[in-house]
Design an enzyme around this catalytic site. Structure first.
Site, mmCIF file in Angstrom:
data_model
loop_
_atom_site.group_PDB
_atom_site.id
_atom_site.type_symbol
_atom_site.label_atom_id
_atom_site.label_comp_id
_atom_site.label_asym_id
_atom_site.label_seq_id
_atom_site.Cartn_x
_atom_site.Cartn_y
_atom_site.Cartn_z
ATOM 1 N N ARG A 58 26.885 47.251 23.376
ATOM 2 C CA ARG A 58 27.193 47.238 24.800
ATOM 3 C C ARG A 58 28.398 48.098 25.160
ATOM 4 O O ARG A 58 28.319 48.976 26.032
ATOM 5 C CB ARG A 58 27.474 45.794 25.287
ATOM 6 C CG ARG A 58 26.270 44.979 25.613
ATOM 7 C CD ARG A 58 26.527 43.531 25.259
ATOM 8 N NE ARG A 58 26.634 43.459 23.820
ATOM 9 C CZ ARG A 58 25.580 43.248 23.027
ATOM 10 N NH1 ARG A 58 24.423 43.008 23.551
ATOM 11 N NH2 ARG A 58 25.708 43.260 21.710
ATOM 12 N N THR A 59 29.525 47.858 24.499
ATOM 13 C CA THR A 59 30.768 48.499 24.935
ATOM 14 C C THR A 59 30.713 50.013 24.725
ATOM 15 O O THR A 59 31.106 50.788 25.592
ATOM 16 C CB THR A 59 31.963 47.887 24.172
ATOM 17 O OG1 THR A 59 31.818 46.464 24.178
ATOM 18 C CG2 THR A 59 33.275 48.270 24.809
ATOM 19 N N LYS A 86 36.244 58.681 3.560
ATOM 20 C CA LYS A 86 36.856 59.467 2.478
ATOM 21 C C LYS A 86 38.338 59.143 2.340
ATOM 22 O O LYS A 86 39.063 59.833 1.643
ATOM 23 C CB LYS A 86 36.691 60.963 2.773
ATOM 24 C CG LYS A 86 35.255 61.413 2.922
ATOM 25 C CD LYS A 86 35.238 62.896 3.318
ATOM 26 C CE LYS A 86 33.870 63.325 3.798
ATOM 27 N NZ LYS A 86 33.939 64.597 4.540
ATOM 28 N N ARG A 108 37.715 50.969 19.725
ATOM 29 C CA ARG A 108 37.496 49.606 19.195
ATOM 30 C C ARG A 108 37.924 49.587 17.741
ATOM 31 O O ARG A 108 37.658 50.518 16.988
ATOM 32 C CB ARG A 108 36.027 49.202 19.284
ATOM 33 C CG ARG A 108 35.765 47.925 18.469
ATOM 34 C CD ARG A 108 34.422 47.337 18.687
ATOM 35 N NE ARG A 108 34.328 46.777 20.021
ATOM 36 C CZ ARG A 108 33.315 46.018 20.430
ATOM 37 N NH1 ARG A 108 32.312 45.758 19.619
ATOM 38 N NH2 ARG A 108 33.281 45.555 21.648
ATOM 39 N N HIS A 136 39.823 42.089 24.772
ATOM 40 C CA HIS A 136 38.679 42.962 25.084
ATOM 41 C C HIS A 136 38.712 43.104 26.609
ATOM 42 O O HIS A 136 37.929 42.487 27.324
ATOM 43 C CB HIS A 136 37.397 42.287 24.600
ATOM 44 C CG HIS A 136 36.182 43.163 24.604
ATOM 45 N ND1 HIS A 136 36.122 44.389 25.223
ATOM 46 C CD2 HIS A 136 34.959 42.962 24.044
ATOM 47 C CE1 HIS A 136 34.907 44.898 25.045
ATOM 48 N NE2 HIS A 136 34.191 44.056 24.328
HETATM 49 N N1 CP Z 1 30.349 42.295 24.276
HETATM 50 C C1 CP Z 1 30.530 43.281 23.363
HETATM 51 O O1 CP Z 1 31.653 43.732 23.117
HETATM 52 O O2 CP Z 1 29.384 43.732 22.787
HETATM 53 P P1 CP Z 1 29.341 44.879 21.700
HETATM 54 O O3 CP Z 1 30.013 44.357 20.454
HETATM 55 O O4 CP Z 1 27.882 45.165 21.465
HETATM 56 O O5 CP Z 1 30.080 46.061 22.249
#
Ligand code: CP
Length: 269
Positions: A58-59, A86, A108, A136
């Site tokens: 999603r993100t 590496k 992320r 988040h």
């Molecule tokens: N909600 C969320 O962060 O989903 P993803 O891990 O798929 O990005």
């Protein structure tokens, strides 16, 4: 009041009016999602670096879509296919991405605080796209926007957070080498099922950040039921992320005309 954001690393330090501002800025971008042509030229010529050191559906796709719908280009780093394998360090990796001159880094990482650490070393805006068990922020904003849309406000609501909150709102199997609960115990203690949902307000809504472990933290009948906003959250995520990228990259403030209001969507690159 005018708000400027250098980075978006966390929601916790933001004031209520800053959060409202971010939600308000997302609204016109929500409307753009309903147009047959969804692309603006607001960030044409700009580049968004997407550095995902941990898996994401999603993100990652939502930020990529948001950048594209604002007319920006993206560069994509996925840890599994990168020179991290590496032995390259996190900082060397982001310095090399930065040397290709992106205008913003969306990142992320499994380690709490990693985006803050990177932001201290870069002179471009950094967006935390999830740092382990810490924050988040774009997820929090899209959740708040979904609640505000459905219930008209985010003030004075009773919000039930159901789950093992040490490991967030869903079972984060990727972080659980030694799960503290068996799946059976989790279901017994926390699973949101029809029976438990019946104890909530009749017009209560159900949010889940995804990915869903169906049949563990939530039953399919609830996840797909009439009170569920799960896919609405995903749609709203693109609008929220368009607002974040627009504000950070353009440095826009409350007094500027919103690009979704001044420009008609177009199909050109
Ligand atoms: N909600 C969320 O962060 O989903 P993803 O891990 O798929 O990005």
């Amino acid at each position: 009041m005018t708000h400027r954001f250098r980075d978006l690393l966390a929601l916790e330090p933001l004031a209520a009016d800053e959060l409202s501002f971010l939600l308000d800025q997302s609204k016109p971008f929500q409307e753009i999602q309903q147009h047959p042509l969804k692309k603006l030229a607001t960030l044409r010529g700009k580049t968004v670096a997407l550095a995902f050191f941990e898996t994401s559906t999603r993100t990652r796709i939502s930020f990529g879509t948001a950048a594209s719908r604002l007319g920006a280009d993206t560069m994509n780093l996925q840890a599994e296919a990168s020179s991290l394998k590496k032995g390259e360090t996190l900082l060397d990796t982001v310095f090399n991405l930065n040397a290709m001159k992106p205008d913003c880094l969306v990142m992320r990482h499994a380690a709490s605080g990693a985006p803050h650490y990177v932001a201290r070393h870069l002179d471009i805006p950094v967006v935390n796209a999830g740092d382990g068990t810490h924050e988040h922020p774009s997820q929090g904003l899209l959740d708040a926007l979904t609640i505000r849309d459905r219930l008209g406000t985010i003030k004075n609501l009773n919000v039930t957070i159901l789950g093992d909150i040490l490991h967030m709102l869903r079972v984060q199997t990727e972080r659980l080498n030694d799960p503290p609960l068996s799946a059976g115990d989790y279901i017994l203690l926390y699973q949101l099922n029809h029976e438990r949902l019946r104890r909530a307000n009749r017009d209560a809504i159900v949010l889940h950040p995804g990915p869903i472990n169906r049949g563990i933290e939530i039953t399919p009948e609830v996840a797909d039921g009439p009170q569920s906003c799960v896919l609405e959250q995903v749609t709203n995520g693109v609008a929220v992320r368009m607002a974040i990228l627009y504000l950070l990259i353009s440095g826009a403030t409350e007094t500027d005309t919103h690009p979704a209001l001044e420009a008609k969507p177009h199909a050109s690159d």
